[in-house]
Design a protein around this motif. Structure first.
Motif, PDB file in Angstrom:
ATOM      1  N   PHE A   9      51.488  71.673  66.433  1.00 30.90           N
ATOM      2  CA  PHE A   9      51.509  73.116  66.238  1.00 30.90           C
ATOM      3  C   PHE A   9      52.286  73.828  67.344  1.00 30.90           C
ATOM      4  N   SER A  10      52.028  73.402  68.580  1.00 37.38           N
ATOM      5  CA  SER A  10      52.647  74.147  69.685  1.00 37.38           C
ATOM      6  C   SER A  10      54.169  74.007  69.661  1.00 37.38           C
ATOM      7  N   GLU A  11      54.655  72.892  69.117  1.00 32.31           N
ATOM      8  CA  GLU A  11      56.115  72.769  68.953  1.00 32.31           C
ATOM      9  C   GLU A  11      56.661  73.835  68.020  1.00 32.31           C
ATOM     10  N   TYR A  12      55.940  74.031  66.926  1.00 30.42           N
ATOM     11  CA  TYR A  12      56.399  75.032  65.964  1.00 30.42           C
ATOM     12  C   TYR A  12      56.324  76.427  66.552  1.00 30.42           C
ATOM     13  N   VAL A  13      55.317  76.620  67.369  1.00 30.34           N
ATOM     14  CA  VAL A  13      55.180  77.928  67.988  1.00 30.34           C
ATOM     15  C   VAL A  13      56.344  78.174  68.944  1.00 30.34           C
ATOM     16  N   LYS A  14      56.699  77.148  69.693  1.00 31.90           N
ATOM     17  CA  LYS A  14      57.847  77.303  70.603  1.00 31.90           C
ATOM     18  C   LYS A  14      59.115  77.606  69.821  1.00 31.90           C
ATOM     19  N   LYS A  15      59.259  76.926  68.719  1.00 34.26           N
ATOM     20  CA  LYS A  15      60.424  77.142  67.874  1.00 34.26           C
ATOM     21  C   LYS A  15      60.467  78.601  67.399  1.00 34.26           C
ATOM     22  N   VAL A  16      59.318  79.089  67.025  1.00 38.06           N
ATOM     23  CA  VAL A  16      59.251  80.477  66.559  1.00 38.06           C
ATOM     24  C   VAL A  16      59.686  81.437  67.660  1.00 38.06           C
ATOM     25  N   PHE A  17      59.258  81.166  68.882  1.00 39.50           N
ATOM     26  CA  PHE A  17      59.649  82.062  69.971  1.00 39.50           C
ATOM     27  C   PHE A  17      61.138  81.943  70.293  1.00 39.50           C
ATOM     28  N   ASP A  18      61.690  80.751  70.098  1.00 40.31           N
ATOM     29  CA  ASP A  18      63.134  80.614  70.301  1.00 40.31           C
ATOM     30  C   ASP A  18      63.899  81.389  69.236  1.00 40.31           C
ATOM     31  N   LEU A  19      63.407  81.296  68.008  1.00 43.61           N
ATOM     32  CA  LEU A  19      64.110  81.946  66.901  1.00 43.61           C
ATOM     33  C   LEU A  19      63.930  83.464  66.895  1.00 43.61           C
ATOM     34  N   TYR A  20      62.736  83.898  67.242  1.00 47.04           N
ATOM     35  CA  TYR A  20      62.436  85.335  67.194  1.00 47.04           C
ATOM     36  C   TYR A  20      61.851  85.744  68.538  1.00 47.04           C
ATOM     37  N   PRO A  21      62.709  85.884  69.536  1.00 46.43           N
ATOM     38  CA  PRO A  21      62.161  86.148  70.872  1.00 46.43           C
ATOM     39  C   PRO A  21      61.321  87.423  70.951  1.00 46.43           C
ATOM     40  N   LYS A  22      61.526  88.360  70.014  1.00 52.24           N
ATOM     41  CA  LYS A  22      60.777  89.612  70.107  1.00 52.24           C
ATOM     42  C   LYS A  22      59.589  89.667  69.144  1.00 52.24           C
ATOM     43  N   VAL A  23      59.165  88.499  68.694  1.00 49.14           N
ATOM     44  CA  VAL A  23      58.140  88.475  67.638  1.00 49.14           C
ATOM     45  C   VAL A  23      56.842  89.175  68.051  1.00 49.14           C
ATOM     46  N   LEU A  24      56.475  89.069  69.327  1.00 48.14           N
ATOM     47  CA  LEU A  24      55.220  89.703  69.746  1.00 48.14           C
ATOM     48  C   LEU A  24      55.376  91.188  70.003  1.00 48.14           C
ATOM     49  N   GLY A  25      56.620  91.628  70.074  1.00 48.52           N
ATOM     50  CA  GLY A  25      56.859  93.044  70.304  1.00 48.52           C
ATOM     51  C   GLY A  25      57.101  93.803  69.016  1.00 48.52           C
ATOM     52  N   THR A  26      56.981  93.121  67.898  1.00 45.46           N
ATOM     53  CA  THR A  26      57.379  93.727  66.632  1.00 45.46           C
ATOM     54  C   THR A  26      56.177  93.896  65.707  1.00 45.46           C
ATOM     55  N   TYR A  27      56.020  95.116  65.221  1.00 44.28           N
ATOM     56  CA  TYR A  27      55.000  95.378  64.205  1.00 44.28           C
ATOM     57  C   TYR A  27      55.402  94.691  62.915  1.00 44.28           C
ATOM     58  N   ALA A  28      54.428  94.207  62.198  1.00 46.69           N
ATOM     59  CA  ALA A  28      54.689  93.654  60.874  1.00 46.69           C
ATOM     60  C   ALA A  28      54.852  94.794  59.880  1.00 46.69           C
ATOM     61  N   THR A  29      55.540  94.533  58.781  1.00 47.66           N
ATOM     62  CA  THR A  29      55.547  95.506  57.694  1.00 47.66           C
ATOM     63  C   THR A  29      54.271  95.294  56.879  1.00 47.66           C
ATOM     64  N   THR A  30      53.925  96.288  56.098  1.00 42.96           N
ATOM     65  CA  THR A  30      52.676  96.204  55.339  1.00 42.96           C
ATOM     66  C   THR A  30      52.706  95.061  54.328  1.00 42.96           C
ATOM     67  N   GLN A  31      53.822  94.917  53.636  1.00 42.52           N
ATOM     68  CA  GLN A  31      53.876  93.917  52.567  1.00 42.52           C
ATOM     69  C   GLN A  31      53.985  92.497  53.112  1.00 42.52           C
ATOM     70  N   GLY A  32      54.518  92.361  54.313  1.00 49.63           N
ATOM     71  CA  GLY A  32      54.657  91.029  54.883  1.00 49.63           C
ATOM     72  C   GLY A  32      56.112  90.689  55.143  1.00 49.63           C
ATOM     73  N   ASP A  33      56.312  89.720  55.986  1.00 48.32           N
ATOM     74  CA  ASP A  33      57.639  89.305  56.422  1.00 48.32           C
ATOM     75  C   ASP A  33      58.515  88.904  55.224  1.00 48.32           C
ATOM     76  N   ALA A  34      59.695  89.500  55.150  1.00 44.98           N
ATOM     77  CA  ALA A  34      60.580  89.246  54.000  1.00 44.98           C
ATOM     78  C   ALA A  34      61.014  87.773  53.944  1.00 44.98           C
ATOM     79  N   GLU A  35      61.287  87.197  55.093  1.00 46.14           N
ATOM     80  CA  GLU A  35      61.724  85.797  55.124  1.00 46.14           C
ATOM     81  C   GLU A  35      60.634  84.881  54.561  1.00 46.14           C
ATOM     82  N   LEU A  36      59.409  85.160  54.926  1.00 46.40           N
ATOM     83  CA  LEU A  36      58.298  84.349  54.418  1.00 46.40           C
ATOM     84  C   LEU A  36      58.121  84.547  52.920  1.00 46.40           C
ATOM     85  N   ARG A  37      58.222  85.781  52.471  1.00 49.20           N
ATOM     86  CA  ARG A  37      58.043  86.029  51.034  1.00 49.20           C
ATOM     87  C   ARG A  37      59.153  85.342  50.230  1.00 49.20           C
ATOM     88  N   GLU A  38      60.359  85.351  50.775  1.00 43.31           N
ATOM     89  CA  GLU A  38      61.437  84.641  50.072  1.00 43.31           C
ATOM     90  C   GLU A  38      61.164  83.137  50.004  1.00 43.31           C
TER      91      GLU A  38
END
Lengths: 496, 496
Positions: free
Chosen positions: A150-179
């Protein structure tokens, strides 16, 4: 058709007494007839009225049992609930005392909306109990998850989206995930979906709650499977729904019964859990799925399909979801991933047509600020990884082994169950003579928990049934726990 | 006192017309008097009744404007909303067409519970609009957060709790986090709290929603500040509350007014946002806090204190929360950390006395499966780190600079506002003659968003006010955006 609360309880829908399925019970509240809850209410009421003050000693279990003419265990259980709800405390084994410090203003205490919660969520309370042998938790053993990865994937997420913790989610959910989910559903089930038709929620509980809030108003009729997923009963009841139970059998529903209910009661929706159902493990066969989808459209009854574990099968894959057969937009599909992918992420998704989706999004925007983005991104990268797919194979095997262990240990009891083809639970029928309250209380004392069937029953009956989950304990604990439980049962029932 | 919907709108609580504060308006629905919404409803209604079918071309903006005798922009706005709500689509610039595929069954479309959502959550819709110059978002610029460091904390969390993603959260929230928050609150404000008196929620929105669901039943009276946080209006209105507005001024409330309202209307609760209030930026002074807490206890009116950014001050620290003054248990304290710590984590906490807490926990157990554990653990390790505390210093400075830039650029306009001592917003009074609808529509066309004051007003008036957030854009964008906005305003109002 509307029934007042006083009507409730006089109507009988009771198979054992030979009533036809048309004489059904409209449920608003069937708790009140449970003995221990009457004792509970009595005690709580006197505390609230100030007849017993903070730190006052309360009557002994024996004295109250005599006063009410009930079994001591009934009073004992009422006291246990009061204790768990912080109304009383125990001192030096000398008795029960009134807990001080409930500063809720009197108006709130008597508020019917507030007190509506008092008897809800039995299941969550059972879960909160600490126990060495938790057969009540239909959750995966955390040790069965690939925690190291799991922690590997988490690191990957931070590499890909360095601002992920600074970003509010949209109400409907992340577009990339929905796609990604659209592609996944299309590939696996040929769902015809666009990302606009998916909402990401904080687990399936939020999804059920949003759907209930958007669709159900007081006195709407709602069909529920019997037995069913207990928190769903609570959600629809809180929403003020009149609940009509639909029996579920190893081979699905009696469709003529469902049709008759739809015709007679014009239900707003039918909440179903058709794949490795919780608690029974039953799976509604494919041919019924197609027919029920058509029935629902014909009677304008929405089907709320809750699908938390289609990947946890032990033999062949289960049939495609109802949603795959739906062409008229009457199915809302809830797919949760918490149960077996990553409970700590709390990710589920709801698929439905745009007209309804719009309402669900509005409801979600007032319920929270959107499912946290970090959780969505981690899920996205983990769930669609090859490693996850390989891991699923191992998970199925591990759970099948655990199921076998539980069945082995129960084999000599004479208890009855249908061996499930997937999921997390055995739905076990104990002998009619089982002293259920006593079994529950004594099991807790010996650090064993299970779910009494009545909690899963919209009618709060099903007395001799229990749900035992084999997913949470490791093989050694599981075997030991079931042995202890069977031993305890034999003690109680006087067997050797 | 109960009022039917038809009474609403005939009662005037209107300062400008010289009405006393006792002639107040009971609000259930004041949207209906908005012109563009009438047009919106008219169009939607005809589409739903099937008078216009899928892919039918709808009347032109000009034709409808002539038919209704309204401004073209009003019709244009109605069409924009229909488009945003997937009811119509635009083709080749030739006009608006009915969007096919709304498969919601007719019963649901006319359901009053469902349609109650249609006009709610204006704010979330404004937020969803894409724009280059977002003055509508009272959120922190993600670039102001220590994104590089976040992943370190996340790794630390995985080292400390290797099974964090495999573990379900408890309903009330992680015990370690609640203990740490208790120590923090005790140290900073001398709150007298135990971990049992804290609930961890998915942001403050969930907290407000849970509180409303537990405490408010239809026709209960609720006091709201005027103006206030817009989604709170929506939540309490949806709960069926009768809303009584309490004006907030730069120096707080008129306590005699509050007392009179509490006496007359026996409100269930007063939802307050007393520190760098959203949208005004005003802070209720310490002496009022003490007095209001006593008033609330005297009148058995709960105070729901929403405190999202006490750390974002530009001069001296704000006074301690109301909760610090409360000795009788009538204050519920919501502290959110999403706004400035980590929006992607969605963490807030609710502090209240055990009697109420018990109900909130039950309500949460039916609303979701608990705030995800991962988010709680990351927050725990980041928020209490020294780095976070150092970072707060920088954040305050950066936001003060941005506030100054916005104020500089607005200096020559003649518009009025009170320079805020903290928070994220300027609450700006434009000239009475401002063509607000036109300003809103034209700004959107030029990729500029702001929040019209009426959205923050329980009475949906406050026409010439707007909320402009300086927190989301960087310094260059901020300056450029404000210049463009001021230029656009001058164009519209015919100034040179």
């Amino acid at each position: 058709m509307e029934l007042s609360r006083t009507d409730v309880g006089h109507l009988g829908y009771n198979r054992r007494k030979g009533g036809s399925h048309l004489k059904r019970e409209v449920l608003s509240d069937v708790h009140s007839d449970k003995l221990f809850e009457q004792v509970y209410d009595y005690l709580l009421d006197r505390i609230r009225r100030g007849e017993w003050k903070a730190h006052d000693k309360l009557p002994s279990v024996r004295a109250l049992a005599a006063e009410f003419g009930v079994h001591r265990l009934t009073v004992f259980k009422a006291y246990q609930w009061l204790k768990q709800n912080h109304k009383v405390y125990v001192k030096d084994k000398s008795g029960y005392y009134v807990q001080p410090g409930s500063l809720l203003p009197p108006a709130a205490q008597q508020d019917p909306i507030v007190s509506a919660y008092v008897h809800e969520s039995h299941l969550s309370e059972i879960h909160q109990a600490e126990a060495a042998y938790q057969f009540s938790k239909a959750l995966i053993d955390p040790n069965l998850l690939p925690n190291r990865y799991f922690s590997e994937y988490v690191k990957k997420v931070f590499d890909l989206y360095p601002k992920v913790l600074g970003t509010y989610a949209t109400t409907q959910g992340d577009a990339e995930l929905r796609e990604a989910l659209c592609r996944y559903f299309a590939g696996r089930y040929r769902f015809d979906l666009t990302p606009d038709e998916l909402l990401i929620t904080c687990g399936s509980q939020e999804a059920i709650d949003l759907i209930a809030r958007v669709l159900v108003k007081p006195r709407d009729t709602v069909l529920l499977e019997r037995p069913t997923y207990s928190p769903a009963i609570d959600v629809f009841r809180r929403q003020g729904a009149q609940i009509v139970p639909v029996e579920i059998y190893p081979d699905g529903y009696r469709l003529d019964q469902v049709e008759e209910f739809m015709r007679l009661y014009k239900p707003r929706l039918f909440y179903i859990n058709p794949t490795f159902q919780n608690p029974t493990g039953y799976t509604v066969p494919a041919e019924q799925r197609k027919r029920l989808v058509d029935l629902a459209a014909e009677h304008q009854c929405l089907l709320i399909e809750d699908d938390p574990c289609p990947d946890i099968y032990f033999g062949k894959e289960p049939p495609p979801p109802f949603f795959a057969y739906d062409t008229s937009g009457y199915t809302i599909y809830i797919r949760s991933f918490s149960k077996y992918v990553a409970p700590g992420l709390s990710i589920a998704t709801v698929a439905c047509r745009p007209g309804l989706m719009n309402y669900l999004i509005k409801a979600k925007s007032l319920s929270d600020s959107g499912t946290p983005l970090l959780n969505q991104k981690i899920f996205l990268h983990y769930f669609f990884s090859e490693r996850m797919q390989r891991h699923l194979e191992k998970l199925r095997t591990a759970l099948a082994v655990r199921k076998d262990i539980m069945e082995e240990e129960l084999a000599g009891t004479g208890w009855e169950w249908r061996s499930p083809e997937g999921g997390f639970n055995l739905w076990v029928q104990l002998p009619e003579s089982t002293p259920m309250e006593e079994l529950l209380v004594t099991s807790r004392e010996r650090s064993i928990t299970f779910v009494p069937g009545s909690i899963c029953d919209p009618l709060r009956e099903l007395k001799p049934w229990i749900r035992m989950s084999y997913s949470f304990l490791n093989e050694r604990q599981l075997r030991e726990g079931v042995r202890r439980f069977v031993g305890l049962y034999r003690e109680l029932s006087g067997e050797k």
